[in-house]
Structures are given as structure tokens and as C-alpha cells.
Design a protein around this motif. Structure first.
Motif, short mmCIF file in Angstrom:
data_model
loop_
_atom_site.label_atom_id
_atom_site.label_comp_id
_atom_site.label_asym_id
_atom_site.label_seq_id
_atom_site.Cartn_x
_atom_site.Cartn_y
_atom_site.Cartn_z
N GLY A 114 6.67 128.09 86.52
CA GLY A 114 6.21 128.46 87.85
C GLY A 114 5.89 129.93 88.03
N ARG A 115 6.68 130.78 87.37
CA ARG A 115 6.48 132.22 87.63
C ARG A 115 5.37 132.81 86.78
N ARG A 165 -0.31 132.28 90.25
CA ARG A 165 0.99 131.81 89.74
C ARG A 165 1.06 130.29 89.83
N ASP A 167 3.46 128.35 90.45
CA ASP A 167 4.24 127.78 91.55
C ASP A 167 3.52 127.89 92.90
N GLN A 168 2.29 128.39 92.86
CA GLN A 168 1.51 128.44 94.11
C GLN A 168 0.39 127.40 94.11
N SER A 174 -1.49 121.31 89.89
CA SER A 174 -0.51 121.46 88.81
C SER A 174 -0.74 120.42 87.72
#
Ligand SMILES: Nc1ncnc2c1ncn2[C@@H]1O[C@H](COP(=O)(O)OP(=O)(O)OP(=O)(O)O)[C@@H](O)[C@H]1O
Ligand SMILES: [Mg+2]
Length: 265
Positions: A114-115, A165, A167-168, A174
Motif C-alpha cells: 500500500g505505501r 500510492r 493504498d489510494q 488495485s
């Protein structure tokens, strides 16, 4: 109905038209967890290159277990799994880790970091092929690898989000990145466990279209588990139905009506 199909139905197992030149061959596979109840026994099926094969069946039938046994993420008790010429069930742990770099996974919960950026996540797909340090960090990756990762993102329509990123992203985005990572990996076979389960209908359709297109255009073997019979019917080339601990249906999709698939449960 041809004679082969009639006799297959009469014997209680509906197997029609074996696929030519299998990429994945599963033979006499059996599994029970911790010596307890049998999950499935004597499972046989094949999946060729360039086709989507969907495993269907009721909740708890053992579909995820079967998919994981095919790559020994869960150890089968007996039987054999071959991908191409590689007999997975005969490999040592170390050989298995290496062999797994040739297959890709798209699971229900997206396994992105995620990061890190979308691009870094895609670069991560090349890790199995390159032992260089921290190739997956986009700033350190060689130009040709970065270019290849951009191209994979382009194929799934996400090149504009390369630097975002992970996680966005939305669930559908995704999942597309997970597919791009598989492309970067240059897998010959992709395993997907309910890749659309957490997606809205439109995103789910897009992921299925993508998997089908990549399979057909890039000669990729796809083995997936599906709960959505419309998806299975529309986007698969072959259906393997698991019920009551064994394979009860194994046929090209053109032999299966949608209502028959829905009745399989
Ligand atoms: N690690 C485990 N240890 C023991 N039993 C397990 C384990 N994983 C799954 N099972 C059991 O094995 C059976 C098959 O589970 P599995 O997850 O393979 O089914 P499934 O067909 O994928 O189900 P669903 O449609 O709900 O995803 C279930 O009864 C489940 O409880
Ligand atoms: Mg499952």
C-alpha cells in the motif's frame, strides 16, 4: 449430443472434449486437512495455454483449497500437478519457490504494498527474474524495467496512475495493478481466486474481460475460482465443477448453459 458426452453424463461425471496440449495437468489430486475430513479426492483436470478455466462449486466445496494445491501453497496429500514439463509435486521447497516465480496470483484481497507506488508494485513482478538489489523501488529500477512496467500498466489501462500510492486506489484499480504485476512477471499461468468478489459489477466485468483478453491474446493459461455464474459462463473457455468431494463437471463452456451452471450448486 455425441456418444462420449452421453456416456460421461450417465456415469455421473460430465467430462467433454479434453483440452489439447495442457499447460496445467492435475492428476488424482486428493486433500484432507490434518488427517480430518476429505476435502476432495481423485481430482483430474487440465488447463491449456490461451484459455480461461473456471472452477465452480458450492461454498466449502474446496475450490480455494484445490487452487492452492495446484501451486502447493497448500500441500496435496496425493496426486500430481504439472505445469508445462515441471512436476510441481516432485520439487523440493527451494525448487518450488523458484518454479512459483513462473506463475502469477490474483487473489480476492489485493496483495499490493500500500505505501509504495503503483509502478513499484508492478516492478515487484519482475523480482523473480532479477536478483539485483531493490529493483522494485521505482527510483532504483533500470530504465528498461521501468519502461516495461509502464507498458504493463498501459495494458490494463492504468498508466496515468503509475506514480500514485497503491493504498489510494479503488478496489477495481488495485485488481488491475495485480494483473499488471502478473504481466510484468511474464507468467505463463495465472491463478485467480474470486478476483471480482470485492468489486462492483462493472469493475468485476472489466477485470474478467481483461483476464480473458490477456489469456487469449498472450496465450496465458488462467485458472480461476468463480462464484459468479454469469462471469464463469461469459468469460471462461472451460468449466470444472467441484461438488461432494470430486469433479462432477468438466466441459468446454459451449456445452454448459447458464441455467445448468446455476443448477450445479
Ligand atoms: N487451513 C485449513 N485447515 C482446516 N480446514 C480448512 C482449511 N482451509 C479450509 N478448510 C476447510 O476446507 C473446506 C473447503 O474450504 P475452501 O476454502 O477450499 O472452500 P471453497 O470452495 O473455496 O469455499 P468458498 O466458496 O466459501 O470460498 C471447508 O470446509 C473449510 O472449512
Ligand atoms: Mg474459496
Amino acid at each position: 449430443m455425441n456418444m462420449g458426452m452421453a456416456s460421461a453424463i450417465e456415469s455421473g461425471l460430465r467430462t467433454v472434449a479434453k483440452p489439447a496440449t495442457p499447460l496445467l495437468s492435475v492428476t488424482s489430486l486428493s486433500k484432507c486437512y490434518d488427517g480430518q475430513e476429505v476435502i476432495f479426492r481423485d481430482v483430474n483436470f487440465e488447463a491449456p495455454k490461451g484459455q480461461v478455466v473456471s472452477i465452480i462449486g458450492p461454498n466449502g466445496a474446496g475450490k480455494s483449497t484445490l487452487l492452492r494445491c495446484c501451486v502447493r501453497l497448500v500441500e496435496p496429500d496425493s496426486g500430481s500437478v504439472k505445469i508445462g514439463q515441471c512436476e510441481l509435486t516432485a520439487l523440493s521447497h527451494r525448487q518450488l519457490v523458484k518454479a512459483r516465480t513462473r506463475v502469477g496470483f490474483v487473489f480476492q484481497k489485493h496483495q499490493l504494498i500500500g505505501r509504495m507506488s503503483v509502478l513499484s508494485n508492478v516492478l515487484h513482478g519482475a523480482l523473480g527474474r532479477h536478483s539485483g538489489p531493490r529493483l522494485w523501488a521505482q527510483a532504483l529500477a533500470p530504465n528498461d524495467q521501468r519502461e516495461a512496467a509502464y507498458q504493463c500498466l498501459q495494458q490494463v489501462g492504468l498508466q496515468d496512475l503509475a506514480l500514485r500510492r497503491a493504498d489510494q486506489l479503488s478496489g477495481g484499480q488495485s485488481q488491475r495493478v495485480a494483473v499488471a504485476r502478473v504481466l510484468m512477471q511474464r507468467s505463463e499461468m495465472v491463478f485467480a481466486d474470486e478476483p471480482t468478489a470485492s468489486l462492483d459489477p462493472r469493475s468485476g466485468n472489466e477485470i474478467m474481460e481483461l483476464l480473458q483478453r490477456l489469456s487469449h491474446e498472450q496465450n496465458l493459461g488462467v485458472l480461476m475460482v468463480s462464484h459468479d455464474m454469469s462471469h464463469a459462463h461469459t468469460f471462461s473457455d472451460r468449466i470444472v465443477g467441484l461438488r461432494d468431494k470430486s469433479v462432477k463437471l468438466n466441459a468446454p463452456v459451449e456445452y454448459c448453459s447458464l441455467s445448468e451452471l446455476k443448477d450445479f450448486f
